[in-house]
Design a protein around this motif. Sequence first.
Motif, PDB file in Angstrom:
ATOM      1  N   THR A   1     -42.278 102.744 -27.616  1.00 54.18           N
ATOM      2  CA  THR A   1     -41.474 103.914 -27.257  1.00 54.18           C
ATOM      3  C   THR A   1     -40.610 103.591 -26.044  1.00 54.18           C
ATOM      4  O   THR A   1     -40.908 102.685 -25.267  1.00 54.18           O
TER       5      THR A   1
ATOM      6  N   GLY B   1     -47.416 106.799 -28.589  1.00 57.34           N
ATOM      7  CA  GLY B   1     -47.053 105.675 -29.436  1.00 57.34           C
ATOM      8  C   GLY B   1     -47.928 105.551 -30.672  1.00 57.34           C
ATOM      9  O   GLY B   1     -47.752 104.615 -31.472  1.00 57.34           O
TER      10      GLY B   1
ATOM     11  N   SER C   1     -39.898 108.268 -24.345  1.00 54.06           N
ATOM     12  CA  SER C   1     -40.567 109.165 -25.309  1.00 54.06           C
ATOM     13  C   SER C   1     -39.913 109.181 -26.693  1.00 54.06           C
ATOM     14  O   SER C   1     -40.174 110.074 -27.497  1.00 54.06           O
ATOM     15  N   TYR C   2     -39.063 108.200 -26.968  1.00 52.36           N
ATOM     16  CA  TYR C   2     -38.471 108.074 -28.306  1.00 52.36           C
ATOM     17  C   TYR C   2     -38.950 106.788 -28.978  1.00 52.36           C
ATOM     18  O   TYR C   2     -39.243 105.789 -28.302  1.00 52.36           O
ATOM     19  N   PHE C   3     -39.024 106.818 -30.306  1.00 50.39           N
ATOM     20  CA  PHE C   3     -39.373 105.623 -31.069  1.00 50.39           C
ATOM     21  C   PHE C   3     -38.396 104.495 -30.764  1.00 50.39           C
ATOM     22  O   PHE C   3     -37.184 104.697 -30.717  1.00 50.39           O
ATOM     23  N   LYS C   4     -38.951 103.292 -30.548  1.00 44.13           N
ATOM     24  CA  LYS C   4     -38.127 102.122 -30.281  1.00 44.13           C
ATOM     25  C   LYS C   4     -38.434 101.059 -31.342  1.00 44.13           C
ATOM     26  O   LYS C   4     -39.590 100.734 -31.606  1.00 44.13           O
TER      27      LYS C   4
ATOM     28  N   SER D   1     -46.098 112.071 -34.589  1.00 41.35           N
ATOM     29  CA  SER D   1     -47.076 111.701 -33.548  1.00 41.35           C
ATOM     30  C   SER D   1     -48.472 112.161 -33.958  1.00 41.35           C
ATOM     31  O   SER D   1     -48.653 113.271 -34.469  1.00 41.35           O
TER      32      SER D   1
ATOM     33  N   LYS E   1     -38.413 111.733 -31.534  1.00 42.96           N
ATOM     34  CA  LYS E   1     -39.148 112.111 -30.323  1.00 42.96           C
ATOM     35  C   LYS E   1     -40.647 111.972 -30.590  1.00 42.96           C
ATOM     36  O   LYS E   1     -41.154 112.473 -31.607  1.00 42.96           O
ATOM     37  N   LEU E   2     -41.371 111.281 -29.718  1.00 42.35           N
ATOM     38  CA  LEU E   2     -42.800 111.066 -29.893  1.00 42.35           C
ATOM     39  C   LEU E   2     -43.569 111.532 -28.665  1.00 42.35           C
ATOM     40  O   LEU E   2     -43.112 111.365 -27.540  1.00 42.35           O
TER      41      LEU E   2
END
Length: 573
Positions: free
Chosen positions: A408, A385, A411-414, A570, A381-382
Amino acid sequence: MTDDIKKRIDIAAGRRAADLVLKNAKIVDVFSERIIEGDIAISNERIAAIGEYSGKEEVDLNGKYVAPGLIDGHVHIESSMVTPGQFAKAIVPHGTTSIIADPHEIANVCGLDGIEYILEESKDIPLDVFVMLPSCVPSTAFENSGAKLSAKELEKMIHIDRVLGLGELMDYPAIIGGNEEVLQKIKIAGNKMKDGHGPGIDGKDLNAYVTSGIKTEHECTTIEEMENRIRLGMYVLVREGSAARNLEVLTKGITKANLRRILFCTDDRHPEDILNDGHIDNNIRLAIKNGIDPISAIKVASLNAAECYRLYDRGAVAPGYMADLIVIDDIKKFNIEKVLKNGKIVAKNGKSLFKVKSKKDSKIMNTVNLKQIDKDMLKIKLSSGIVNVMRLIPHSLVTQKVVRKVDTEDSYFKYNHMLDILKLVVVERHKGTGNIGLGLVENFNLKDGAIASTVAHDSHNLIVVGDNDEDILLAIKELGEIGGGITICSKGKVLKSLPLPIGGLISDKALDEVSLQLKEMLKIAYGMGVNKDIDPFMTLAFLALPVIPELKLTDVGLFDVTKFDFIDISVKN
């Protein structure tokens, strides 16, 4: 005992034949740093005399060099991934006859049972294994290990003969801050040795660290660090391991004035490096290559180490000393032809002449205990970015804390396969707590897969790096099924695994078998794009160690070693 002394006196005086005489030797005199020509008379396990002697058995060396057996001043046997007996078979042919072992790897998994295993398994082998009791189990309070060793626990073992003192004190902020629990451990060690582990400490903090009684340091990476510690009375162990290689830099700071405060160590050395390059003999060859006089290098590897750890019966070729000896053809090339331990030839031309047995101990098996894990638990969870990333430095245990921009989604790292930023996961594997630490790492360069290991210093939780959650999850499950080890997964398949059933750290196979499997796995890893300037398995193993700067990951979270506190992935505006 008096009979042994009387026998040596009679041999030395010429009234009695020696048990064994090494004839026509060029003897390396580490006391005055010169070469003496003569015979070496041996009685039972000790040297009786040097000069001109005859014996019941005689070996003509025809002018070859004889030096003291080598001593590794600080080593973790577990990093070889083999049992103490198999470790001896690998290093004794390279001239190492004594080691100062810190079993804090297996102690972090199994506590006192792990230390007892190392002591028991190393009892009847032609290698003297001395032990420093692990002082930091766990290494800090910011992670979960399989055991916790208090001063009260360590006191049960401190008086064992082969226990020389207290192992590397890694929680240096606790010492500098006067933490009572750590000071109690120092107190129970009494007059025995206390090893240090204080990278980067200087000024008043270094004074505070040293005044606690700590005498050694193996984490120096610069000449300035080395000189600062020697100035305060410490011994510096110049390390040449698999991941950390400090010898080339530090030898430039070795002088005649400070030579007596220098030792050699390997710390952590993988099987392939031992088989290909050697052990402490490798340190000597590299030191000579970098300008150190050969006899001085031998002195560092023998007498200095013996006197530092108060092993006053070894480290030299002299009357009354243990007959731990190496025969060398060329003092500069340092090729070892024979090794004697306790007056017996135990290795020739790189081959051991002894067999070892290993016992199964249920107390150190079946140590991987994982809670059920699914892909949702691997999501990062971020809040933005802009993130804190751990950047790898080739040939170093130190990492850099860098700030990067990542993609992202919701709101999650991609994952973005155009960027070299991978997911790093640490899973608590001792008590099934379900703790999972998540972070990001740069400069590993792995593509289309995941690499996982239960060798993760020092708490040895399960650590995995990968560029997709499916392979990360598969790697975690694989290690749970095989009881610990190392695995490589790609595109939904397990490509290869190395089982390490003893504490999730050690194989029950011979070192050459383990090395062959690791070699195959290295080939696979590099074929998947892994940065060739790093050893993927050794490097991965140190990314969870929260006492080496700058950024590390534990099962509790992302840890900034310079601040000695957790930080968010983050970056806050």
